[in-house]
Design an enzyme around this catalytic site. Structure first.
Site, PDB file in Angstrom:
ATOM      1  N   ARG A   1      -2.617  -2.027  -3.448  1.00 50.26           N
ATOM      2  CA  ARG A   1      -3.789  -1.171  -3.273  1.00 50.26           C
ATOM      3  C   ARG A   1      -3.683  -0.011  -4.266  1.00 50.26           C
ATOM      4  NH1 ARG A   1      -5.073   3.437   1.094  1.00 50.26           N
ATOM      5  NH2 ARG A   1      -7.209   3.763   0.441  1.00 50.26           N
TER       6      ARG A   1
ATOM      7  N   ASN B   1       0.866  -1.184   0.000  1.00 51.16           N
ATOM      8  CA  ASN B   1       0.000   0.000   0.000  1.00 51.16           C
ATOM      9  C   ASN B   1       0.902   1.234   0.000  1.00 51.16           C
ATOM     10  OD1 ASN B   1      -1.760   2.070   0.505  1.00 51.16           O
ATOM     11  ND2 ASN B   1      -2.767   1.111   2.253  1.00 51.16           N
TER      12      ASN B   1
ATOM     13  N   GLU C   1      -8.076  -4.388   5.332  1.00 49.88           N
ATOM     14  CA  GLU C   1      -7.958  -4.187   3.882  1.00 49.88           C
ATOM     15  C   GLU C   1      -6.851  -5.073   3.296  1.00 49.88           C
ATOM     16  OE1 GLU C   1      -8.029  -0.082   5.090  1.00 49.88           O
ATOM     17  OE2 GLU C   1      -9.040   0.440   3.234  1.00 49.88           O
TER      18      GLU C   1
ATOM     19  N   HIS D   1     -12.629   3.742  -0.138  1.00 49.47           N
ATOM     20  CA  HIS D   1     -12.628   2.796   0.995  1.00 49.47           C
ATOM     21  C   HIS D   1     -13.396   1.519   0.655  1.00 49.47           C
ATOM     22  CE1 HIS D   1     -12.362   6.526   3.818  1.00 49.47           C
ATOM     23  NE2 HIS D   1     -11.146   6.017   3.660  1.00 49.47           N
TER      24      HIS D   1
ATOM     25  N   LEU E   1     -14.807   5.045   9.787  1.00 49.67           N
ATOM     26  CA  LEU E   1     -14.465   6.325  10.409  1.00 49.67           C
ATOM     27  C   LEU E   1     -13.001   6.338  10.826  1.00 49.67           C
ATOM     28  CD1 LEU E   1     -17.644   6.689  12.707  1.00 49.67           C
ATOM     29  CD2 LEU E   1     -17.380   7.349  10.296  1.00 49.67           C
TER      30      LEU E   1
ATOM     31  N   ARG F   1     -10.383  17.145   6.336  1.00 55.60           N
ATOM     32  CA  ARG F   1     -11.169  17.454   5.123  1.00 55.60           C
ATOM     33  C   ARG F   1     -12.566  17.946   5.497  1.00 55.60           C
ATOM     34  NH1 ARG F   1     -10.204  11.744   2.316  1.00 55.60           N
ATOM     35  NH2 ARG F   1      -8.232  11.484   3.403  1.00 55.60           N
TER      36      ARG F   1
HETATM   37  P1  ADP Z   1      -6.491   6.372   8.230  1.00 54.81           P
HETATM   38  O1  ADP Z   1      -6.236   4.909   7.885  1.00 54.81           O
HETATM   39  O2  ADP Z   1      -7.605   7.003   7.461  1.00 54.81           O
HETATM   40  O3  ADP Z   1      -5.257   7.208   8.318  1.00 54.81           O
HETATM   41  P2  ADP Z   1      -7.282   5.278  10.806  1.00 54.81           P
HETATM   42  O4  ADP Z   1      -8.344   4.343  10.404  1.00 54.81           O
HETATM   43  O5  ADP Z   1      -5.963   4.732  11.262  1.00 54.81           O
HETATM   44  O6  ADP Z   1      -7.043   6.404   9.720  1.00 54.81           O
HETATM   45  O7  ADP Z   1      -7.866   6.194  11.970  1.00 54.81           O
HETATM   46  C1  ADP Z   1      -7.075   7.153  12.602  1.00 54.81           C
HETATM   47  C2  ADP Z   1      -7.935   7.981  13.534  1.00 54.81           C
HETATM   48  O8  ADP Z   1      -8.631   7.125  14.450  1.00 54.81           O
HETATM   49  C3  ADP Z   1      -7.078   8.891  14.411  1.00 54.81           C
HETATM   50  O9  ADP Z   1      -6.867  10.120  13.792  1.00 54.81           O
HETATM   51  C4  ADP Z   1      -7.932   9.043  15.627  1.00 54.81           C
HETATM   52  O10 ADP Z   1      -8.722  10.200  15.441  1.00 54.81           O
HETATM   53  C5  ADP Z   1      -8.846   7.849  15.663  1.00 54.81           C
HETATM   54  N1  ADP Z   1      -8.560   6.992  16.830  1.00 54.81           N
HETATM   55  C6  ADP Z   1      -7.673   5.999  16.922  1.00 54.81           C
HETATM   56  N2  ADP Z   1      -7.690   5.459  18.165  1.00 54.81           N
HETATM   57  C7  ADP Z   1      -8.614   6.163  18.879  1.00 54.81           C
HETATM   58  C8  ADP Z   1      -9.115   6.107  20.216  1.00 54.81           C
HETATM   59  N3  ADP Z   1      -8.657   5.221  21.099  1.00 54.81           N
HETATM   60  N4  ADP Z   1     -10.072   6.991  20.562  1.00 54.81           N
HETATM   61  C9  ADP Z   1     -10.545   7.889  19.681  1.00 54.81           C
HETATM   62  N5  ADP Z   1     -10.122   7.986  18.419  1.00 54.81           N
HETATM   63  C10 ADP Z   1      -9.177   7.143  18.009  1.00 54.81           C
END
Ligand code: ADP
Length: 400
Positions: free
Chosen positions: A92, A7, A385, A181, A210, A242
């Site tokens: 990916r 990825n 994924e 996604h 999310l 965003r």
């Molecule tokens: P991406 O793959 O889109 O970069 P992720 O799926 O790894 O993102 O999600 C990252 C986000 O998840 C972080 O920015 C944070 O806001 C949220 N996150 C991760 N762990 C926690 C937690 N324990 N409590 C609240 N939010 C969390």
């Protein structure tokens, strides 16, 4: 067969090696700061204590992948004696336009399609292409498969993907909603059907991915029929940085008021907006929750605006599907934030959605978190994924 999953981002690269006889992860890792000072690889072999890290200049994605190969072959933390043991590589890829509705074996013709889609995903497709080209150079005999973020959403009907713009923009430039996604939405929907013991063809599912990037998808009979992201991953939910959905007039208004050219306004929408923009604190929900505890009102507002938009899409997708059987929460925030799931699911009892506040006190594991008397099942399902990419790769290369 062992499969390598890659990825590639613009300056980072995540990888995993899976043994497809039992779908176990043999090793995984991350290369960061590719093309920037301080390039570093972090590699982890399953079952081995500690992580291996190595800093070395890596000016290109090819050099980064050379380091990945070295780590995989290493006598101590490696997992293969020769790269010939890797039967296939799954990549990916973010955008395939309308060209591919499923994963595909990479050929020169496929590479041309990915190049043609660069206009649609200028931030994402170029690093994906760099990663594939580097792997094809370094492993010329190994078959490679492209797995697309957009593919799962190709089942959306025209009324869901057509923008109300002059139709010629769609015909000439492919301006339509694509959604992203897809690999995650598909994986968690299939897991939800398995966990509920119901055929996916009999289910209406809303998946709420999310994370930093966030999207919601309406899945009817296993097919995506609407999703919140559009031509690019900027549309839809409020995200870390965003903006999500906006009145388009804001672009020219801000451009005039702040004396910013359009591309700078787009930068603001992509990088300085979302919960970071509202709160002024952070794009990370952990920081926001800490700020709320310290009495920061704008951080509290950012969380409320985010949750409001997720609820808005859940409601919309219930209307579009004429009901819902299951709501699923994957990705960083969906999997980990007890508080966010609580706010999103609050006061939807009349829709048959009842969260169990005790079962909801859980992070990062597959479980059902709705009350026994909830008509709609609410599920927490960590996304995977890489496993989906490895499965598609194995299916295509081994014909399984
Ligand atoms: P991406 O793959 O889109 O970069 P992720 O799926 O790894 O993102 O999600 C990252 C986000 O998840 C972080 O920015 C944070 O806001 C949220 N996150 C991760 N762990 C926690 C937690 N324990 N409590 C609240 N939010 C969390």
């Amino acid at each position: 067969m062992k499969a390598l999953v890659i990825n590639c981002g613009s300056s980072s690269l995540k990888y995993q090696v899976l043994d497809m006889t039992n779908e176990s992860v043999l090793a995984k890792g991350l290369v960061e700061r590719i093309g920037i000072d301080g390039s570093i690889i972090t590699h982890e072999k399953t079952g081995q204590d500690g992580k291996f890290t190595h800093s070395a200049p890596m000016a290109s994605h090819k050099e980064a992948i050379e380091h990945v190969i070295r780590a995989l072959l290493d006598g101590g933390h490696g997992v293969v004696a020769s790269m010939d043991e890797i039967g296939a590589v799954g990549h990916r890829v973010v955008h395939a336009g309308e060209k591919y509705a499923s994963s595909i074996l990479i050929t020169d013709a496929v590479m041309q399609v990915l190049e043609d889609c660069v206009d649609l995903a200028p931030l994402h497709n170029p690093p994906n292409i760099l990663g594939i080209n580097a792997c094809r150079e370094l492993m010329p005999k190994t078959p490679m498969v492209a797995v697309f973020d957009t593919a799962f959403h190709q089942t959306m009907p025209p009324e869901a993907y057509t923008y109300a713009l002059p139709y010629a923009y769609y015909e000439k430039y492919g301006v339509r909603r694509y959604g992203f996604h897809g690999t995650s939405h598909k994986y968690v929907a299939e897991r939800a059907a398995d966990m509920l013991g119901v055929n996916i063809d009999d289910l209406k599912i809303i998946t709420c991915h999310l994370g930093n990037g966030a999207s919601v998808t309406a899945i009817k009979r296993g097919k995506s029929i609407d999703t919140s992201m559009g031509l690019t991953p900027l549309e839809g939910l409020v995200m870390g940085t965003r903006s999500g959905d906006l009145d388009p007039s804001i672009l020219s208004y801000i451009s005039e008021k702040e004396n910013l050219p359009l591309h700078k306004v787009m930068d603001v929408l992509n990088k300085e907006s979302g919960v970071l923009g509202i709160s002024g604190v952070s794009s990370d929900f952990r920081d926001l929750e800490t700020a709320v505890e310290e009495g920061n009102e704008r951080a509290a507002l950012a969380i409320k605006v985010f949750a409001h938009k997720v609820r808005f899409y859940i409601g919309a997708y219930i209307a579009i599907m004429n009901g819902v059987d299951a709501i699923v929460f994957p990705a960083g925030l969906g999997e980990n934030s007890i508080n966010m799931r609580d706010i999103i699911c609050a006061e939807m009892g009349s829709l048959g959605i009842k969260l169990d506040l005790v079962k909801n006190k859980v992070r990062g594991k597959e479980t059902i978190i709705s009350r026994d008397d909830s008509k709609v099942a609410i599920l927490l399902i960590p996304t995977n994924e890489e496993l989906m990419i490895a499965r598609d790769t194995y299916k295509i290369v081994a014909g399984k």
